[in-house]
Write an enzyme that holds these catalytic residues in place. Sequence first.
Site, PDB file in Angstrom:
ATOM      1  N   GLU A 151      -0.519   4.934 -10.892  1.00  0.00           N
ATOM      2  CA  GLU A 151      -1.102   5.998 -10.089  1.00  0.00           C
ATOM      3  C   GLU A 151      -0.031   6.702  -9.272  1.00  0.00           C
ATOM      4  O   GLU A 151       0.988   6.111  -8.923  1.00  0.00           O
ATOM      5  CB  GLU A 151      -2.151   5.413  -9.133  1.00  0.00           C
ATOM      6  N   CYS A 164       3.592  10.411  -3.533  1.00  0.00           N
ATOM      7  CA  CYS A 164       3.820   8.972  -3.501  1.00  0.00           C
ATOM      8  C   CYS A 164       3.879   8.511  -4.957  1.00  0.00           C
ATOM      9  O   CYS A 164       2.889   8.620  -5.686  1.00  0.00           O
ATOM     10  CB  CYS A 164       2.664   8.321  -2.742  1.00  0.00           C
ATOM     11  N   CYS A 171       3.097  -4.988  -9.944  1.00  0.00           N
ATOM     12  CA  CYS A 171       4.160  -5.360  -9.016  1.00  0.00           C
ATOM     13  C   CYS A 171       4.288  -6.874  -9.044  1.00  0.00           C
ATOM     14  O   CYS A 171       3.286  -7.586  -9.148  1.00  0.00           O
ATOM     15  CB  CYS A 171       3.836  -4.889  -7.603  1.00  0.00           C
ATOM     16  N   CYS A 175       2.293  -9.726  -2.622  1.00  0.00           N
ATOM     17  CA  CYS A 175       1.899  -9.686  -1.204  1.00  0.00           C
ATOM     18  C   CYS A 175       0.376  -9.782  -1.112  1.00  0.00           C
ATOM     19  O   CYS A 175      -0.333  -9.010  -1.755  1.00  0.00           O
ATOM     20  CB  CYS A 175       2.388  -8.398  -0.545  1.00  0.00           C
ATOM     21  N   CYS A 178      -1.911  -6.554  -0.509  1.00  0.00           N
ATOM     22  CA  CYS A 178      -1.696  -5.332  -1.286  1.00  0.00           C
ATOM     23  C   CYS A 178      -2.412  -5.442  -2.621  1.00  0.00           C
ATOM     24  O   CYS A 178      -2.225  -6.411  -3.354  1.00  0.00           O
ATOM     25  CB  CYS A 178      -0.200  -5.117  -1.499  1.00  0.00           C
ATOM     26  N   GLU A 233       7.748  -2.435  -6.839  1.00  0.00           N
ATOM     27  CA  GLU A 233       8.850  -2.660  -5.899  1.00  0.00           C
ATOM     28  C   GLU A 233      10.055  -1.908  -6.463  1.00  0.00           C
ATOM     29  O   GLU A 233      10.684  -2.355  -7.437  1.00  0.00           O
ATOM     30  CB  GLU A 233       9.118  -4.168  -5.789  1.00  0.00           C
ATOM     31  N   LEU A 290       8.423  -4.524   6.783  1.00  0.00           N
ATOM     32  CA  LEU A 290       8.683  -5.770   7.514  1.00  0.00           C
ATOM     33  C   LEU A 290       7.380  -6.530   7.784  1.00  0.00           C
ATOM     34  O   LEU A 290       7.223  -7.674   7.397  1.00  0.00           O
ATOM     35  CB  LEU A 290       9.421  -5.463   8.822  1.00  0.00           C
ATOM     36  N   HIS A 291       6.484  -5.902   8.486  1.00  0.00           N
ATOM     37  CA  HIS A 291       5.127  -6.412   8.746  1.00  0.00           C
ATOM     38  C   HIS A 291       5.040  -7.653   9.629  1.00  0.00           C
ATOM     39  O   HIS A 291       3.939  -8.025  10.040  1.00  0.00           O
ATOM     40  CB  HIS A 291       4.357  -6.669   7.441  1.00  0.00           C
ATOM     41  N   CYS A 411      -1.988   3.505   1.080  1.00  0.00           N
ATOM     42  CA  CYS A 411      -0.990   2.449   0.903  1.00  0.00           C
ATOM     43  C   CYS A 411      -1.663   1.133   0.589  1.00  0.00           C
ATOM     44  O   CYS A 411      -2.581   0.712   1.289  1.00  0.00           O
ATOM     45  CB  CYS A 411      -0.195   2.234   2.178  1.00  0.00           C
TER      46      CYS A 411
HETATM   47  N1  SAH Z   1       7.022  -2.441  -2.794  1.00  0.00           N
HETATM   48  C1  SAH Z   1       7.426  -1.446  -1.842  1.00  0.00           C
HETATM   49  C2  SAH Z   1       6.721  -0.117  -1.984  1.00  0.00           C
HETATM   50  C3  SAH Z   1       5.236  -0.099  -2.255  1.00  0.00           C
HETATM   51  S1  SAH Z   1       4.089  -0.355  -0.970  1.00  0.00           S
HETATM   52  C4  SAH Z   1       7.263  -1.983  -0.436  1.00  0.00           C
HETATM   53  O1  SAH Z   1       6.643  -3.012  -0.267  1.00  0.00           O
HETATM   54  O2  SAH Z   1       7.793  -1.379   0.492  1.00  0.00           O
HETATM   55  C5  SAH Z   1       4.280   0.911   0.190  1.00  0.00           C
HETATM   56  C6  SAH Z   1       3.917   0.453   1.585  1.00  0.00           C
HETATM   57  O3  SAH Z   1       2.506   0.164   1.704  1.00  0.00           O
HETATM   58  C7  SAH Z   1       4.633  -0.817   1.988  1.00  0.00           C
HETATM   59  O4  SAH Z   1       5.110  -0.695   3.312  1.00  0.00           O
HETATM   60  C8  SAH Z   1       3.525  -1.841   1.900  1.00  0.00           C
HETATM   61  O5  SAH Z   1       3.787  -2.985   2.642  1.00  0.00           O
HETATM   62  C9  SAH Z   1       2.358  -1.044   2.408  1.00  0.00           C
HETATM   63  N2  SAH Z   1       1.056  -1.634   2.133  1.00  0.00           N
HETATM   64  C10 SAH Z   1       0.715  -2.479   1.154  1.00  0.00           C
HETATM   65  N3  SAH Z   1      -0.580  -2.819   1.260  1.00  0.00           N
HETATM   66  C11 SAH Z   1      -1.057  -2.168   2.335  1.00  0.00           C
HETATM   67  C12 SAH Z   1      -2.322  -2.091   2.950  1.00  0.00           C
HETATM   68  N4  SAH Z   1      -3.345  -2.754   2.456  1.00  0.00           N
HETATM   69  N5  SAH Z   1      -2.448  -1.303   4.042  1.00  0.00           N
HETATM   70  C13 SAH Z   1      -1.401  -0.607   4.536  1.00  0.00           C
HETATM   71  N6  SAH Z   1      -0.185  -0.622   3.986  1.00  0.00           N
HETATM   72  C14 SAH Z   1      -0.012  -1.402   2.910  1.00  0.00           C
END
Ligand code: SAH
Length: 420
Positions: A151, A164, A171, A175, A178, A233, A290-291, A411
């Site tokens: 997508e 985007c 992936c 995580c 996600c 990623e 980072l989160h 996201c």
């Molecule tokens: N793999 C890469 C890029 C894809 S995700 C990365 O992790 O950076 C793009 C962004 O969306 C990342 O910051 C990811 O952590 C965030 N993301 C993933 N799931 C999400 C969610 N449920 N709500 C908000 N952001 C989310």
Amino acid sequence: MASERGIRNNGAPTTPRTPGAPAATDARPQVRPTTEGWQQKLGPDGRPVLQFAEPKRGKPPVHLADLTPEQRTARVIELGLPGFRAKQLSTHYFTHCTTDPARMTDLPAAQRDELVAGLLPPLLTEVRRLRTDNGDTIKFLWKLHDGALVESVLMRYPGRITLCVSSQAGCGMNCPFCATGQAGLTRNMSTAEIIDQVVQANAAIAAGELGGKKRGETTPERVSNIVFMGMGEPLANYNRVMDAVRTMVAPQPHGLGMSARHITVSTVGLVPAIEKLAAEKVPVTFALSLHAPDDELRDELIPVNSRWKVDEALDAARAYFDATGRRVSIEYALIKDMNDHAWRADLLAQKLIARGRGWVHVNPIPLNPTPGSIWTSSEPAVMREFVRRLEAAGIPTTLRDTRGKEIDGACGQLAAADGA
Ligand code: SAH
């Protein structure tokens, strides 16, 4: 443990307080990450599986956008046609966003089909297009040559149009919050598959499909900003992503003529690849997902933290700034009672300031819910307090808005389900 609820930690012995967490300053519970409604793939060591290598699959056909300008000319000559046709074909693809032989009137009619078949094979077949935000956001679902689905999300903002893009089908980073990670890695996307998302978005814009165009606006509009925040990623598909970036910034007609600073590469924190990126002479904007500022939580939230810890990822981010002068973004999805505690804002600020000032800004974003009740966004007042603490410490912080939620285009929501 698919149905296990988040364990609440009010000092319960099963879930000891995170080291570094001040004893009684934050009365809110500590919810621990766990998947709900789906099973995170675990390895023999009981840890979430990380997939760096892609499963073997047939490669997509070679396309103009996979090749350097010299290779394009060589390919045209191979087809028995004059080399300068490569440049004309590139103009049609990158500037006019077309692969339709009928529109290539500067090429001899007899050669068009052959050139298109040889250099512009179809890569992304549109399955569906969903619109929201009064037409200002479009999510595209694409089918690749082997049936894999990806997508991309196109968004108009005041003064810019952002796409985007996906860099992998699926992936491998696993995580738990996600949606993309839930099915694992299908395969890396080719350079041209990454680029074609932009070309097709530009074609949609040119056809007037993206809402919000100013009345009387006559200059042609194009995607101005790219974020590698779709599926995948990007740093796990390093070479193809970097080739795509080089083609994005190459001047027309050899590429898309975009500005590197308008391209954001976002990563979970693959430290050696961040170091490699810093050494490239392409000053893209760099974002680190980072989160969590503490390894205790990040180990569970971002499985790759088992390889590279918070401090290593932050050191690599700081080194990226040193090498490029580009201010780094820290992405931080605010998850209710999980990572949104005031002490974590303070710890984050402390870790950033320990590495200097003026090199970083923080982008908290309310979590977009994926299935499961523990995965909810923080309360607005908690988010405000989180931002306030960072700002009070002198860290520039922007709470990001989230687009496309209604169409699962925000996201972390890109799952590319055919039936969705
Ligand atoms: N793999 C890469 C890029 C894809 S995700 C990365 O992790 O950076 C793009 C962004 O969306 C990342 O910051 C990811 O952590 C965030 N993301 C993933 N799931 C999400 C969610 N449920 N709500 C908000 N952001 C989310």
